[in-house]
Scaffold this active site. Sequence first.
Site, PDB file in Angstrom:
ATOM      1  N   SER A 165       0.857  -1.196   0.000  1.00 56.37           N
ATOM      2  CA  SER A 165       0.000   0.000   0.000  1.00 56.37           C
ATOM      3  C   SER A 165       0.884   1.233   0.000  1.00 56.37           C
ATOM      4  O   SER A 165       2.035   1.175   0.450  1.00 56.37           O
ATOM      5  CB  SER A 165      -0.867   0.000   1.263  1.00 56.37           C
ATOM      6  N   TYR A 178      -1.636  -0.901  10.559  1.00 57.99           N
ATOM      7  CA  TYR A 178      -1.681  -1.246   9.128  1.00 57.99           C
ATOM      8  C   TYR A 178      -0.368  -0.860   8.443  1.00 57.99           C
ATOM      9  O   TYR A 178       0.209  -1.645   7.690  1.00 57.99           O
ATOM     10  CB  TYR A 178      -2.865  -0.517   8.503  1.00 57.99           C
ATOM     11  N   LYS A 182       2.388  -3.220   6.299  1.00 63.32           N
ATOM     12  CA  LYS A 182       2.645  -3.027   4.868  1.00 63.32           C
ATOM     13  C   LYS A 182       4.108  -2.641   4.622  1.00 63.32           C
ATOM     14  O   LYS A 182       4.679  -3.003   3.578  1.00 63.32           O
ATOM     15  CB  LYS A 182       1.697  -1.970   4.295  1.00 63.32           C
TER      16      LYS A 182
HETATM   17  P1  NDP Z   1     -11.488  -6.114  -0.193  1.00 63.02           P
HETATM   18  O1  NDP Z   1     -12.025  -5.977   1.192  1.00 63.02           O
HETATM   19  O2  NDP Z   1     -12.395  -5.823  -1.344  1.00 63.02           O
HETATM   20  O3  NDP Z   1     -10.872  -7.562  -0.403  1.00 63.02           O
HETATM   21  C1  NDP Z   1     -10.115  -8.197   0.591  1.00 63.02           C
HETATM   22  C2  NDP Z   1      -9.975  -9.664   0.233  1.00 63.02           C
HETATM   23  O4  NDP Z   1      -9.203 -10.302   1.233  1.00 63.02           O
HETATM   24  C3  NDP Z   1     -11.314 -10.378   0.163  1.00 63.02           C
HETATM   25  O5  NDP Z   1     -11.286 -11.296  -0.896  1.00 63.02           O
HETATM   26  C4  NDP Z   1     -11.371 -11.096   1.502  1.00 63.02           C
HETATM   27  O6  NDP Z   1     -12.149 -12.268   1.351  1.00 63.02           O
HETATM   28  C5  NDP Z   1      -9.914 -11.429   1.724  1.00 63.02           C
HETATM   29  N1  NDP Z   1      -9.588 -11.680   3.124  1.00 63.02           N
HETATM   30  C6  NDP Z   1      -9.637 -10.808   4.172  1.00 63.02           C
HETATM   31  N2  NDP Z   1      -9.279 -11.428   5.319  1.00 63.02           N
HETATM   32  C7  NDP Z   1      -8.996 -12.722   4.978  1.00 63.02           C
HETATM   33  C8  NDP Z   1      -8.579 -13.874   5.706  1.00 63.02           C
HETATM   34  N3  NDP Z   1      -8.358 -13.832   7.043  1.00 63.02           N
HETATM   35  N4  NDP Z   1      -8.383 -15.024   5.037  1.00 63.02           N
HETATM   36  C9  NDP Z   1      -8.597 -15.100   3.696  1.00 63.02           C
HETATM   37  N5  NDP Z   1      -8.995 -14.056   2.953  1.00 63.02           N
HETATM   38  C10 NDP Z   1      -9.200 -12.881   3.592  1.00 63.02           C
HETATM   39  O7  NDP Z   1     -10.221  -5.140  -0.215  1.00 63.02           O
HETATM   40  P2  NDP Z   1      -9.152  -4.806  -1.371  1.00 63.02           P
HETATM   41  O8  NDP Z   1      -9.405  -5.602  -2.566  1.00 63.02           O
HETATM   42  O9  NDP Z   1      -9.086  -3.341  -1.476  1.00 63.02           O
HETATM   43  O10 NDP Z   1      -7.807  -5.285  -0.648  1.00 63.02           O
HETATM   44  C11 NDP Z   1      -6.860  -6.139  -1.261  1.00 63.02           C
HETATM   45  C12 NDP Z   1      -5.463  -5.732  -0.824  1.00 63.02           C
HETATM   46  O11 NDP Z   1      -5.175  -4.413  -1.303  1.00 63.02           O
HETATM   47  C13 NDP Z   1      -5.231  -5.684   0.688  1.00 63.02           C
HETATM   48  O12 NDP Z   1      -3.985  -6.253   0.993  1.00 63.02           O
HETATM   49  C14 NDP Z   1      -5.225  -4.193   0.992  1.00 63.02           C
HETATM   50  O13 NDP Z   1      -4.448  -3.901   2.129  1.00 63.02           O
HETATM   51  C15 NDP Z   1      -4.600  -3.651  -0.273  1.00 63.02           C
HETATM   52  N6  NDP Z   1      -4.837  -2.230  -0.538  1.00 63.02           N
HETATM   53  C16 NDP Z   1      -6.095  -1.756  -0.800  1.00 63.02           C
HETATM   54  C17 NDP Z   1      -6.284  -0.411  -1.048  1.00 63.02           C
HETATM   55  C18 NDP Z   1      -7.629   0.167  -1.366  1.00 63.02           C
HETATM   56  O14 NDP Z   1      -7.758   1.408  -1.395  1.00 63.02           O
HETATM   57  N7  NDP Z   1      -8.634  -0.619  -1.629  1.00 63.02           N
HETATM   58  C19 NDP Z   1      -5.155   0.543  -1.022  1.00 63.02           C
HETATM   59  C20 NDP Z   1      -3.880  -0.066  -0.761  1.00 63.02           C
HETATM   60  C21 NDP Z   1      -3.746  -1.403  -0.526  1.00 63.02           C
HETATM   61  P3  NDP Z   1     -13.204 -12.831   2.461  1.00 63.02           P
HETATM   62  O15 NDP Z   1     -13.872 -11.652   3.078  1.00 63.02           O
HETATM   63  O16 NDP Z   1     -14.083 -13.718   1.633  1.00 63.02           O
HETATM   64  O17 NDP Z   1     -12.340 -13.602   3.386  1.00 63.02           O
END
Ligand code: NDP
Length: 281
Positions: A165, A178, A182
């Site tokens: 991030s 967080y 990261k």
């Molecule tokens: P979402 O919340 O849309 O997606 C997160 C994903 O992670 C989901 O598929 C969720 O699936 C999965 N997940 C969360 N916890 C677990 C767990 N314990 N075990 C397995 N799967 C898990 O968020 P984003 O797509 O935005 O996030 C993806 C990545 O991008 C993250 O690492 C985030 O830190 C990073 N990021 C996002 C930004 C943004 O602005 N969106 C900015 C910078 C970085 P489920 O709930 O089904 O378990």
Amino acid sequence: IVKSDIYYDLNDEDYSQEGLGRNFTGKVVLTTGSSSGIGEGIVKLFSRLGANVVVTGRKANEVQRVAEEAQELSPLKLKPLAIVADVTKSADLNRLISKTIDTYGKLDILVNNAGAGFYGSFRAPDFMTKFDQSVALNLRAYLELTHLAVPYLDETNGTIISISSTSSTLPTPGGLAYEVAKTGVDMMTRTLALELGPRIRVNTINPGLILTNFINHTDPDVIDKVDREVIARTPLKRPGVPLDIARAVVFLASKEASFITAANLVVDGGLVYNAGGLSSP
Ligand code: NDP
């Protein structure tokens, strides 16, 4: 010039092959957190480009939905491998790898992506609980899955891409749990790039604000804040969408990026460098 076939491919000089690195037919891609948001975008784009993809997350119905939508996008209608798993559990990580290998016999591309924000004041009594949860999900799970995957990536001259991030370089009050996790992802990438080369390339993508479930992007107050603050400060004048990050992942996984390792690729529309320094007098 050293012409070892391990780290110098003579075809790299063949311009007639340009662009073909974007065809992922026959490649196997495992992306954590692919039941939503950025991970969903990544598996859909790889599926579109012909790869065999693994879709995984904790919510079975969302894993199934994304698997079906990714299959529709696949030129050969390849059915993704759908696995319900919690990446903070070692047994689930072992199952992710063993099912992938049992099904496809190999792994070419690992995308560490499952993550979530853990925000709150450092003075809050539950700070250390939040910190432990954040590190377990946003850093430790990346490392443990990578550790399990490396023997298979060694066999395929594979690649690892971890979603970090812009928070790894931008301090925000309340963001410590967080941000520290990261920052660890960025350093994990650099050290592993040194240790796992020349067979495996290791890179990080640092997204800025991307519209996913990470923020409550259907909440009118959040939408208003994004409109007023983020877009105003972003040189490219829009928030990101999952496809913006998926394209960057595909680039880093492709032959076009074959000399890129240990990199942090910021994909944020320019926001991170617009921290509001004083204008010249
Ligand atoms: P979402 O919340 O849309 O997606 C997160 C994903 O992670 C989901 O598929 C969720 O699936 C999965 N997940 C969360 N916890 C677990 C767990 N314990 N075990 C397995 N799967 C898990 O968020 P984003 O797509 O935005 O996030 C993806 C990545 O991008 C993250 O690492 C985030 O830190 C990073 N990021 C996002 C930004 C943004 O602005 N969106 C900015 C910078 C970085 P489920 O709930 O089904 O378990």
